[in-house]
Design an enzyme around this catalytic site. Structure first.
Site, short mmCIF file in Angstrom:
data_model
loop_
_atom_site.label_atom_id
_atom_site.label_comp_id
_atom_site.label_asym_id
_atom_site.label_seq_id
_atom_site.Cartn_x
_atom_site.Cartn_y
_atom_site.Cartn_z
N CYS A 1 -11.39 5.92 -5.63
CA CYS A 1 -12.06 6.35 -6.87
C CYS A 1 -11.88 5.45 -8.08
O CYS A 1 -12.09 5.66 -9.24
CB CYS A 1 -12.08 7.69 -7.31
SG CYS A 1 -12.87 8.94 -6.04
N ASP B 1 -0.86 3.25 -7.19
CA ASP B 1 -1.05 4.37 -6.29
C ASP B 1 -0.21 5.36 -6.49
O ASP B 1 -0.59 6.61 -6.14
CB ASP B 1 -1.00 3.56 -4.69
CG ASP B 1 -1.51 4.48 -3.80
OD1 ASP B 1 -2.83 4.82 -4.06
OD2 ASP B 1 -0.92 4.91 -2.83
N ARG C 1 -5.93 5.75 7.74
CA ARG C 1 -4.96 6.97 8.06
C ARG C 1 -5.69 7.91 8.72
O ARG C 1 -6.92 8.35 8.47
CB ARG C 1 -4.78 7.48 6.40
CG ARG C 1 -3.62 6.45 5.69
CD ARG C 1 -3.28 7.37 4.40
NE ARG C 1 -4.45 7.46 3.70
CZ ARG C 1 -4.95 8.53 3.27
NH1 ARG C 1 -4.82 9.65 4.01
NH2 ARG C 1 -5.80 8.53 2.34
N HIS D 1 -0.05 10.92 -6.96
CA HIS D 1 -0.91 10.19 -6.33
C HIS D 1 -1.67 9.28 -7.65
O HIS D 1 -2.66 9.49 -8.09
CB HIS D 1 -1.83 10.51 -5.40
CG HIS D 1 -2.96 9.42 -4.84
ND1 HIS D 1 -4.03 10.07 -4.07
CD2 HIS D 1 -2.63 8.53 -4.43
CE1 HIS D 1 -4.57 9.05 -3.58
NE2 HIS D 1 -3.82 7.87 -3.73
N SER E 1 -8.43 8.70 -3.27
CA SER E 1 -8.71 7.56 -2.72
C SER E 1 -9.91 7.12 -3.04
O SER E 1 -11.05 7.72 -2.87
CB SER E 1 -8.42 7.60 -1.14
OG SER E 1 -6.94 8.27 -1.17
N LYS F 1 2.73 6.99 1.78
CA LYS F 1 2.13 8.28 1.64
C LYS F 1 2.96 9.21 2.18
O LYS F 1 2.99 10.35 1.88
CB LYS F 1 0.71 8.43 2.14
CG LYS F 1 -0.17 7.32 1.94
CD LYS F 1 -0.89 7.40 0.33
CE LYS F 1 -2.01 6.49 0.40
NZ LYS F 1 -2.19 6.32 -1.35
N ARG G 1 -7.56 -4.28 4.27
CA ARG G 1 -6.63 -4.43 3.11
C ARG G 1 -6.03 -5.71 3.05
O ARG G 1 -5.71 -6.56 3.87
CB ARG G 1 -5.55 -3.28 3.56
CG ARG G 1 -6.03 -1.86 3.77
CD ARG G 1 -6.21 -1.30 2.55
NE ARG G 1 -6.61 0.23 2.88
CZ ARG G 1 -6.36 1.04 1.98
NH1 ARG G 1 -5.82 1.11 0.85
NH2 ARG G 1 -7.03 2.38 2.07
N TYR H 1 -1.24 1.18 11.29
CA TYR H 1 -1.96 1.14 10.32
C TYR H 1 -1.65 1.72 9.21
O TYR H 1 -1.69 3.03 9.14
CB TYR H 1 -3.50 1.37 10.67
CG TYR H 1 -4.54 0.52 9.77
CD1 TYR H 1 -5.03 -0.74 10.03
CD2 TYR H 1 -4.75 1.01 8.39
CE1 TYR H 1 -5.65 -1.61 9.36
CE2 TYR H 1 -5.68 0.05 7.72
CZ TYR H 1 -6.03 -1.16 8.13
OH TYR H 1 -6.77 -1.79 7.42
P1 GDP Z 1 -8.45 3.29 -5.27
O1 GDP Z 1 -8.53 3.44 -3.96
O2 GDP Z 1 -8.25 4.57 -6.13
O3 GDP Z 1 -7.41 2.30 -5.68
O4 GDP Z 1 -9.85 2.56 -5.59
P2 GDP Z 1 -10.48 1.12 -6.01
O5 GDP Z 1 -9.81 0.70 -7.07
O6 GDP Z 1 -9.81 0.43 -4.91
O7 GDP Z 1 -11.77 1.23 -6.12
C1 GDP Z 1 -12.83 2.06 -5.23
C2 GDP Z 1 -14.11 1.66 -5.62
O8 GDP Z 1 -14.49 2.17 -6.92
C3 GDP Z 1 -14.69 0.30 -5.40
O9 GDP Z 1 -15.95 0.13 -4.64
C4 GDP Z 1 -14.64 0.08 -6.96
O10 GDP Z 1 -15.60 -1.27 -7.07
C5 GDP Z 1 -15.16 1.13 -7.42
N1 GDP Z 1 -14.90 1.35 -8.89
C6 GDP Z 1 -13.80 1.17 -9.65
N2 GDP Z 1 -13.95 1.34 -10.65
C7 GDP Z 1 -15.18 1.59 -11.11
C8 GDP Z 1 -15.98 1.73 -12.40
O11 GDP Z 1 -15.48 1.79 -13.37
N3 GDP Z 1 -17.41 2.22 -12.10
C9 GDP Z 1 -17.98 2.14 -10.88
N4 GDP Z 1 -19.26 2.49 -10.80
N5 GDP Z 1 -17.30 2.08 -9.73
C10 GDP Z 1 -16.00 1.88 -9.95
P1 PGA Z 2 -5.44 5.21 0.41
O1 PGA Z 2 -4.14 5.04 1.40
O2 PGA Z 2 -6.52 6.06 1.19
O3 PGA Z 2 -4.89 6.21 -0.76
O4 PGA Z 2 -6.12 4.07 -0.10
C1 PGA Z 2 -4.40 4.25 2.25
C2 PGA Z 2 -3.30 4.21 3.14
O5 PGA Z 2 -1.87 4.29 2.68
O6 PGA Z 2 -3.31 3.91 4.40
MN MN Z 3 -4.10 6.02 -2.52
#
Ligand code: GDP
Ligand code: PGA
Ligand code: MN
Length: 609
Positions: free
Chosen positions: A275, A298, A83, A251, A273, A231, A390, A222
């Protein structure tokens, strides 16, 4: 039937299509001048046909059916991988309605720019008409949109991420309010030109017109730039509709939890994002007797139900998840979800015709084709997959999907959680004193800048409600809207409790204090025991904290003092953070609601008392 014959049956609008849609498609086609107009019906045959077209064009590679049935790999242009917030615009009539967190452009000027760019933009290509429903078709909480696009990759993605097809189109009548979304990759073809596998344009615009509920996106194919249901519609435009109609477009992930006594809870959680939303949405509890089921990873739409309670739906039908870091150890459920029927974008290709990315397995393959199509070995010194690569997969394929994930009335929300990535200050968990305090916690979500982000290391990167790039109107008005939604819920008796969590607090040595992932179920246990009235809490300057011994850490191998460090409140650094929050609030030209400013004053008073 040949490919050409099959699409020929889609060259005119299906019977019963509302005149408003036909007229609009004709208008966009006259502007963009495609060779053909294809009305998508959403059938599996149509998706297969699009896949064949894209394989022929070099956009997709079919993966080995033995390892990854009915799945594809796409490699984007290396300049079109994420994005682009700097090219994302909110074109409200008044600049102050976009607020300081958005790029604003005057609607008339933007329309002139876009008319110039879109004129003839689809020459030599097909215009696909993609009707879609956000939320189960017919749900009182669902909304309809129609996207036109010249990218078959986007059509295929929309088919996974939304409920797409003829049934949606036929649900539109003269009284239906539907969102218009116009997308072009911005790469017209002259007669005799050969196409590239991933057409796009260096010039990009992702423009939103909140008052007229329109989205115009140019130049990218993308993710959120191009899958306009996500989004652009479900957050930016929907947040404006929600403000006008009294609900919330957020979100947030949605998770169902069942405790050992059999009581069912639903939580909605906002994290910026990257996290951990997808991780938490697919949580595998490590504590006995708890069950977790997925509803969304999401986006959530929340509103007061007929029963007076806050209810939520996941408006999407699929997951567009970050691949790197997803593996058996970190998210086994996601790995099980993507067994097949999945489109992968910008990951690496194994010699056996399956995919791989950093973090999928501990063992690194000896040879791969990387996301740019080059030979790759562990010695290459570059990641084999793009960090924002992705997977796109239907939510229905998730083994932990909850039965009620498509409930038209939505699920009752028992707790709302805000999270961020905070190395310091923010405790593992804190409960808001009341809704207003909860709104303050949401408004102050932030993460420390790391070396990876621009700016001063350690400086707070603000991401209120995890909506900084996604709120279609003034962020301070969004906080006021949350306050009024709380008031409306209070008038009918039940207001969900609000909590803040932080899985990312670090110790002096720079490592995470909390084990995270499945162990986060322990924190959810405390939260839901609070909701269930089973456990007391203790007052602190920040809010309500677990009493010593209440947070279940049985069987966890934590170093001494870790719990103290996870809940430590350093008055000085909190006062510094409060001062920074005051500066942040000052950027909103006096639009921050008094109730939110009052929370900041009360926090300072508690810290110094
Ligand atoms: P989203 O973009 O909010 O959906 O985030 P993701 O679920 O894809 O996670 C993003 C990053 O945070 C990844 O690298 C995960 O491994 C990391 N992560 C997720 N949960 C935890 C956690 O409880 N502890 C730690 N240290 N890292 C985490
Ligand atoms: P994200 O969204 O940054 O919240 O993961 C990605 C996207 O919709 O391209
Ligand atoms: Mn998102």
């Amino acid at each position: 039937m040949s490919i050409a014959e099959m699409t020929r049956t889609h060259f005119s609008a299906p019977d019963g299509t509302n005149q408003s849609v036909i007229a609009w498609v004709e208008e966009i086609a006259a502007l963009t001048q495609p060779d053909e107009v294809v009305w998508c019906n959403g059938s599996p045959e149509e998706a297969d046909e699009l896949a064949e077209l894209m394989i022929e064009a070099g956009t997709l590679t079919r993966l080995n059916d033995e390892y990854r049935p009915h799945s594809f790999l796409a490699r984007s242009d290396p300049s079109d991988v994420a994005r682009v917030e700097s090219r994302t615009f909110i074109c409200s009539v008044n600049e102050s309605d976009a607020g300081p967190s958005n790029n604003w452009a005057a609607p008339a000027e933007m329309r002139t720019t876009l008319d110039g760019l879109f004129e003839g933009a689809m020459r030599g290509r097909r215009l696909y008409v993609v009707p879609f429903s956000m939320g189960p078709l017919g749900s009182p909480l669902a909304k309809i949109g129609v996207q036109v696009t010249d990218s078959p990759y986007v059509v295929m993605s929309m088919g996974i991420m939304t409920r797409m097809g003829t049934a949606v189109l036929q649900s539109i009548d003269d009284s239906t309010e539907w969102v218009r979304a116009i997308h072009s990759v911005g790469a017209p073809l002259a007669a005799g030109d050969t196409d590239v596998p991933w057409p796009c344009n260096q010039t990009k615009y992702i423009s939103h017109f909140p008052e007229t509920r329109e989205i115009w996106s140019f130049g990218s194919a993308y993710g959120g730039n191009a899958i306009l249901a996500k989004k652009s519609f479900a957050l930016r435009i929907a947040s404006v509709i929600a403000r006008d109609e009294g609900w919330l477009a957020e979100h947030m992930l949605l998770l169902k939890l069942t405790n050992p006594r059999g009581r069912v809870f639903h939580i909605a959680a906002a994290f910026p994002s990257a996290c951990g939303k997808t991780n938490l949405a697919m949580l595998k509890p490590t504590i006995p007797g708890w069950k977790a089921e997925t509803i969304g990873d999401d986006i959530a739409w929340l509103g007061k139900g007929a029963d007076g309670r806050l209810r939520a739906i996941n408006p999407e039908a699929g997951f567009f998840g970050v691949a790197p870091g997803t593996g058996i150890a970190t998210n086994e459920t996601a790995m099980d979800t993507i067994w097949g029927n999945t489109v992968f974008t910008n990951v690496a290709l194994k010699d056996n015709g399956d995919v791989w990315w950093e973090g999928m397995t501990d063992e690194v393959p000896e040879h791969l084709i990387d996301w740019q199509g080059n030979d790759w070995t562990p010695e290459s010194g570059t990641p084999s997959s793009h960090p924002n690569s992705r997977f796109t997969v239907a939510a229905a394929q998730c083994p932990t999907i909850a039965d009620e994930w498509e409930s038209p009335q939505g699920v009752v929300i028992d707790a709302i959680i805000f999270g961020g990535r905070r190395a310091t200050n923010v405790p593992l968990v804190v409960e808001a004193r009341d809704w207003e305090h909860g709104v303050y916690l949401g408004a102050t979500i932030s993460s420390e800048r790391t070396a990876a982000a621009e700016g001063t290391i350690g400086e707070l990167r603000r991401d209120p409600f995890a909506m900084m790039p996604f709120c279609g109107y003034n962020m301070a008005d969004h906080w006021a809207h949350w306050l009024s939604v709380g008031q409306n819920l209070r008038s009918s008796g039940t207001v969900p409790r609000i909590f803040q969590v932080n899985w990312f607090r670090k110790g002096a040595d720079g490592s995470f204090l909390w084990p995270g992932f499945g162990e986060n179920s322990r924190v959810l246990e405390w939260i839901l025991e609070r909701v269930d009235g089973q456990v007391a809490a203790q007052e602190s300057a920040l809010g309500l904290l677990p009493r010593e011994g209440d947070l279940n850490i049985d069987g966890l191998d934590l170093d001494e003092n870790v719990m103290e460090q996870l809940f430590a409140i350093d008055t000085e650094s909190w006062l510094a953070e409060a001062a920074s929050t005051e500066e942040f609030f000052a950027t909103f030209d006096g639009r921050v609601p008094a109730a939110v400013t009052r929370q900041l004053e009360q926090l300072k008073a508690r810290l110094t008392s």
